[in-house]
Structure formats: C-alpha cells, structure tokens
Design a protein around this motif. Sequence first.
Motif, PDB file in Angstrom:
ATOM      1  N   ILE A   1      -3.159   5.046  14.619  1.00 41.38           N
ATOM      2  CA  ILE A   1      -2.125   6.074  15.624  1.00 41.38           C
ATOM      3  C   ILE A   1      -1.087   5.433  15.712  1.00 41.38           C
ATOM      4  CG2 ILE A   1      -1.779   5.949  18.685  1.00 41.38           C
ATOM      5  CD1 ILE A   1      -4.970   7.487  17.122  1.00 41.38           C
ATOM      6  N   GLU A   2       0.499   6.939  15.714  1.00 35.85           N
ATOM      7  CA  GLU A   2       1.905   6.441  15.256  1.00 35.85           C
ATOM      8  C   GLU A   2       2.362   7.434  16.340  1.00 35.85           C
ATOM      9  OE1 GLU A   2       2.816   6.752  11.351  1.00 35.85           O
ATOM     10  OE2 GLU A   2       0.094   7.139  10.539  1.00 35.85           O
ATOM     11  N   PRO A   3       1.968   7.619  17.585  1.00 35.83           N
ATOM     12  CA  PRO A   3       3.005   8.729  17.666  1.00 35.83           C
ATOM     13  C   PRO A   3       4.890   8.444  17.884  1.00 35.83           C
ATOM     14  CG  PRO A   3       2.439   7.259  19.415  1.00 35.83           C
ATOM     15  CD  PRO A   3       1.514   6.557  18.146  1.00 35.83           C
TER      16      PRO A   3
ATOM     17  N   PRO B   1       0.994  -1.145   0.133  1.00 30.42           N
ATOM     18  CA  PRO B   1       0.113   0.267   0.144  1.00 30.42           C
ATOM     19  C   PRO B   1       1.070   1.367   0.388  1.00 30.42           C
ATOM     20  CG  PRO B   1       0.079  -1.115   2.149  1.00 30.42           C
ATOM     21  CD  PRO B   1       0.903  -1.817   1.468  1.00 30.42           C
ATOM     22  N   TYR B   2       2.034   1.150   0.332  1.00 27.86           N
ATOM     23  CA  TYR B   2       3.066   2.424   0.067  1.00 27.86           C
ATOM     24  C   TYR B   2       4.825   1.623   0.617  1.00 27.86           C
ATOM     25  CZ  TYR B   2       3.349   1.352   5.157  1.00 27.86           C
ATOM     26  OH  TYR B   2       3.632   0.587   6.884  1.00 27.86           O
ATOM     27  N   SER B   3       5.493   2.679   0.069  1.00 30.31           N
ATOM     28  CA  SER B   3       7.217   2.516   0.113  1.00 30.31           C
ATOM     29  C   SER B   3       7.448   1.423   1.367  1.00 30.31           C
ATOM     30  CB  SER B   3       8.499   3.212  -0.448  1.00 30.31           C
ATOM     31  OG  SER B   3       7.472   3.471  -2.085  1.00 30.31           O
TER      32      SER B   3
ATOM     33  N   ALA C   1      -2.812  -2.200   5.119  1.00 23.52           N
ATOM     34  CA  ALA C   1      -2.566  -1.891   6.784  1.00 23.52           C
ATOM     35  C   ALA C   1      -1.549  -1.346   6.293  1.00 23.52           C
ATOM     36  CB  ALA C   1      -2.352  -3.645   7.268  1.00 23.52           C
ATOM     37  N   ASP C   2      -1.561  -0.562   7.633  1.00 23.80           N
ATOM     38  CA  ASP C   2      -0.218   0.514   7.977  1.00 23.80           C
ATOM     39  C   ASP C   2       0.272   0.389   9.409  1.00 23.80           C
ATOM     40  OD1 ASP C   2       1.843   2.972   8.057  1.00 23.80           O
ATOM     41  OD2 ASP C   2       0.233   3.871   7.885  1.00 23.80           O
ATOM     42  N   ILE C   3       1.261  -0.119  10.021  1.00 27.00           N
ATOM     43  CA  ILE C   3       2.228  -1.152  11.049  1.00 27.00           C
ATOM     44  C   ILE C   3       3.692  -0.128  11.060  1.00 27.00           C
ATOM     45  CG2 ILE C   3       2.427  -2.627  12.439  1.00 27.00           C
ATOM     46  CD1 ILE C   3      -0.016  -3.783  10.433  1.00 27.00           C
ATOM     47  N   THR C   4       3.422   0.025  12.347  1.00 27.78           N
ATOM     48  CA  THR C   4       4.679   0.243  12.344  1.00 27.78           C
ATOM     49  C   THR C   4       5.629  -0.396  14.059  1.00 27.78           C
ATOM     50  OG1 THR C   4       5.128   2.717  11.545  1.00 27.78           O
ATOM     51  CG2 THR C   4       6.936   2.320  12.979  1.00 27.78           C
ATOM     52  N   ARG C   5       7.009  -0.796  14.428  1.00 29.11           N
ATOM     53  CA  ARG C   5       7.024  -0.729  15.384  1.00 29.11           C
ATOM     54  C   ARG C   5       9.035  -0.922  15.338  1.00 29.11           C
ATOM     55  NH1 ARG C   5       2.814  -1.298  16.323  1.00 29.11           N
ATOM     56  NH2 ARG C   5       1.599  -3.481  17.186  1.00 29.11           N
TER      57      ARG C   5
ATOM     58  N   ILE D   1      10.406  -0.260  11.003  1.00 30.03           N
ATOM     59  CA  ILE D   1       9.845  -1.541  10.514  1.00 30.03           C
ATOM     60  C   ILE D   1       8.593  -0.343  10.329  1.00 30.03           C
ATOM     61  CG2 ILE D   1       9.080  -2.950   9.187  1.00 30.03           C
ATOM     62  CD1 ILE D   1      10.599  -4.860  10.477  1.00 30.03           C
ATOM     63  N   ASP D   2       8.037   0.127   8.863  1.00 28.05           N
ATOM     64  CA  ASP D   2       6.836   0.837   8.632  1.00 28.05           C
ATOM     65  C   ASP D   2       6.588   0.491   7.257  1.00 28.05           C
ATOM     66  OD1 ASP D   2       4.805   2.481   8.608  1.00 28.05           O
ATOM     67  OD2 ASP D   2       5.594   4.475   8.966  1.00 28.05           O
ATOM     68  N   ALA D   3       5.632  -0.635   7.750  1.00 26.94           N
ATOM     69  CA  ALA D   3       5.379  -1.848   6.574  1.00 26.94           C
ATOM     70  C   ALA D   3       3.578  -2.045   6.812  1.00 26.94           C
ATOM     71  CB  ALA D   3       6.421  -2.299   6.332  1.00 26.94           C
TER      72      ALA D   3
ATOM     73  N   ILE E   1       5.867   4.153  17.374  1.00 26.90           N
ATOM     74  CA  ILE E   1       5.097   2.936  17.006  1.00 26.90           C
ATOM     75  C   ILE E   1       3.891   2.847  16.679  1.00 26.90           C
ATOM     76  CG2 ILE E   1       4.137   1.321  18.071  1.00 26.90           C
ATOM     77  CD1 ILE E   1       5.920   2.010  20.859  1.00 26.90           C
ATOM     78  N   GLU E   2       2.935   2.388  15.531  1.00 22.86           N
ATOM     79  CA  GLU E   2       2.089   2.137  14.684  1.00 22.86           C
ATOM     80  C   GLU E   2       0.761   1.579  14.899  1.00 22.86           C
ATOM     81  OE1 GLU E   2       2.394   3.287  10.709  1.00 22.86           O
ATOM     82  OE2 GLU E   2       0.132   4.295  10.216  1.00 22.86           O
ATOM     83  N   ASP E   3      -0.198   1.611  15.457  1.00 25.17           N
ATOM     84  CA  ASP E   3      -1.578   0.283  15.155  1.00 25.17           C
ATOM     85  C   ASP E   3      -2.715   0.772  14.181  1.00 25.17           C
ATOM     86  OD1 ASP E   3      -0.101  -1.199  16.886  1.00 25.17           O
ATOM     87  OD2 ASP E   3      -1.229  -0.741  18.174  1.00 25.17           O
TER      88      ASP E   3
HETATM   89 MN    MN Z   1       2.906   3.979   8.529  1.00 19.50          MN
END
Ligand code: MN
Length: 441
Positions: free
Chosen positions: A372-374, A205-207, A247-251, A236-238, A412-414
């Motif tokens: 939510i991705e502070p 969905p994005y790079s 989906a757009d998740i960061t850890r 990792i933001d993927a 961190i992104e949920d």
């Molecule tokens: Mn993201």
Amino acid sequence: MEQLNRRKLFDVFKPNTNALIYLRGGSVTHRYDTDFEYSFRQESNFLYLTGVQEPDFHVIFDLKDRTWHLVIPKRDAKFAVWMGHVHKPDYYKERFKPDSVLYDEQLELVLSKRKPDLVYCLNVAQAKSLERYKVEVETETLSEALSYCRSIKTPEELDKMRFASDVAGRAHIAAMKRAQTATSEYQVKAAYEFVTSEAGLLHQPYSGIFASGANSAILHYVENNRSFDRNTHFLIDAGAEYQGYAADITRSFPVNGRYSGIYADFYDIVLQALTETTSGARPGVKMEDLHLHACRVILDGLKRIGMLKGNISDMMEVNLFALFFPHGLGHFLGLDTHDVGGYLKGVEPIDRPGLRFLRARRTLEKGMVITIEPGLYIIPALIEPAFTDPVYKSFLQEDALRKQLGFGGIRIEDNLVITENGTDNLTTVPKKRAEIEALLG
Ligand code: MN
Ligand code: GLY
Ligand code: MN
C-alpha cells in the motif's frame, strides 16, 4: 518449501494427463558486447518450483505420475576454472530431491521418447527451444497457473518475506540517520546498502530511490547522485531480497528530523491515506476500491489545507486525484517486486487516469501480499497545464499551489499480508511523525 509449491502447481492441472511442463531457468547476461557479467538472479518461476539458484538449468514436471526431473548443464574444466564448483548429478539429487537428474544433452529422453501429447511452456521463446524435439507445445496455461499459485503465499514464503522486510527496515533506519549528516544522495544509498549487504542480502529487488527535495516527485528517480542540505526533505524507496523474496518500503522525512509547515501537512494527508486503506484491506475487498478511497482522502486533505476548492465528488468524477497521485496504490509482492497475479486473465486495467497504473486489480484473498503506497506529489509537468485546463482549473487554488511547484513529493509504502480478517503489516519502520522525529532526534 518448493515441494509445497510443486504440489500446488500439479494440483492446478488435470491429473493423469499425458503431458509435461517444461521450464528453462535463467542464464547469465552480459553488459552489451563485453565479458562483464551481471550477477545471476534465477528466473522467479524457476526459483519458485525448484529452489535452484544456478544458471542454465531446465526442469520437467510429468503430469502423468507427478514426478519432476532436473536438467543440469554439462560443465567443463574451463567452467570450473573461471566460475568454480562443478557438481555431479548426485549432488543435485541429494540437495533438491528431484525424481531424476539429467544432463541437458539427455533432454530428448524425457521429451520426444516419452511421447507426451502436450508440453506446457512458459512462453514462446521457451517453446521455440523445444522445436527440435518435435513435441506439441502450449504457452498460455502455464504462466496463468504459476500466477495463480504464486499469488497466495505459504507460511514459509511469508517467513522469508518477513526476514527481507526486517533487514530492509533496519537499512531504512540507518539510511534515514545517515541523511542527517550526508551531503549527497549516494551517501544515503551507501548507508542503506551497507546494512542489506552485511546481512548477506546481495541482490536488491529493484533499483532503490534515494531522492532529496524535488527529486522525490520523480517516480522512478534512480540517479541518486544529487547534493542536498539539511533544509530539505528526503524520500527513500528501497527494499531487500531474501532467497528471492522482496521487501518494498518507502519512507519520506525531513532531513533535519522536524516535520513542519506544508511538509507536515502533506505528510499527514499521505499517512491518513495509508492508514485508512490499510484498515480497509481484507479478504473480499477490491484493490481498485482501496485506490479510489486513497484518492478521496488526498483530495479531501488538499481541500482542507487550502490547495483545492469545490465538491470532492465532482473532483473524483473528473479524476482530479491523478494530478497529485499519478500511480497505483499498490501491487502484489513476492518473488518479484511487482509480483505476478495482479490481473486475472481477461481483466484489463481501468482506463482512468491514475488507476490505469494500478498493478493489481484483484479481490483480496487471505495469503496475498500487497503493498500500500499512497503518494502526494507536486509535479510541475502535471500541475502547470492544469491551471488553464477547462476541467481542472476551477478546483485549483492556483496561488497556493504555485508556491509549492518545487516541492517534490511524499510517498509512504508498507507491505501487508492479507489475513482472515484484515492484514498483518510486515513493515516495521516507523512512519508516524513523532516516531520519526524521535528516531532522528
Ligand atoms: Mn517501492
Ligand atoms: N519500488 C517500486 C514500487 O514501489 O513499486
Ligand atoms: Mn511498491
């Protein structure tokens, strides 16, 4: 599902008007002037209303009788040779169940001969393509209407998003584990994309961002090609995309699997910002208020660990948070990663550092999906000038901050569905320190 989406769209417009809605789907694009084709991904509004994933289609919705008409390209043998599959109209009639299927050369039938008073188009370019049919066009209403419909997800849309999230979640876990033995960011990316591709999710969905060490503070880092070792940390933001839904998740994690020192301190601040804003998200709450709450948590945390000094309200007053958290707290998520509907017509971004980049300024409603991705970043280009800035410098513990200038960042992104009373978290990837440590054992 598209049937429900179409019904929602029809319901937005005045019934029985002698007007049409016209949309053109996407076409294949090429790399510069070569014959290298980018893989086709349907335009999101078109996908939302038709479900058609092929290029060069058009669609017409008749507001008079609530019928819809799929307009297909006439393909020749050459197309069959190079691109495969040439279907007859009956195939599309059976598969997508429009009221009629026409070839594009018959577009005139439903446009000029039907004599609509008005044709609603998505944008000026699409309106221009209708010039030869001599119909009255309007380009404001339709995109507003579609943003309105798309910002509240149906249960079927949420199922798709949950599936995308589950696959992305598995990919995150595989990539985090791979980082422990990898020596280059692209190896971590490869581990990630193996999982999404193997699940049949062939579009991202994005790079994706696979950033080691200081690269993690570059908000749109997409090179993903630097070497790293076990003594650093990783971001990792993927995501993943299933039938168009993202989906757009960061850890963020230490490569050796052990949170310690300043990394653990910073991580806890970001996690607290995420946890508190997630708890605060519910119908009736404004995105900008959640953003400001995250800013306060970050400033408070930085003061607690000796990076800042002074009064938190004074820091908020001068927007000090934007030095450490320079992007928005979140955005709408759906068919687009930064999904439509984040700003209602006439609402402007708040002209304040950090908040300016908030991509959704809406009061939350049941059925919306947000991220939510502070984040907390030490970006030398922002922090170094602040040491001498007359407004900022009195708040900064310069010695402590200088030691962290090469730190990078943590985000961190949920992905959250807004429910009746709160949220339903679509993201299942562990985020507590102990959980990630157990995972990376
Ligand atoms: Mn993201
Ligand atoms: N990965 C894009 C975003 O988080 O907004
Ligand atoms: Mn995001």
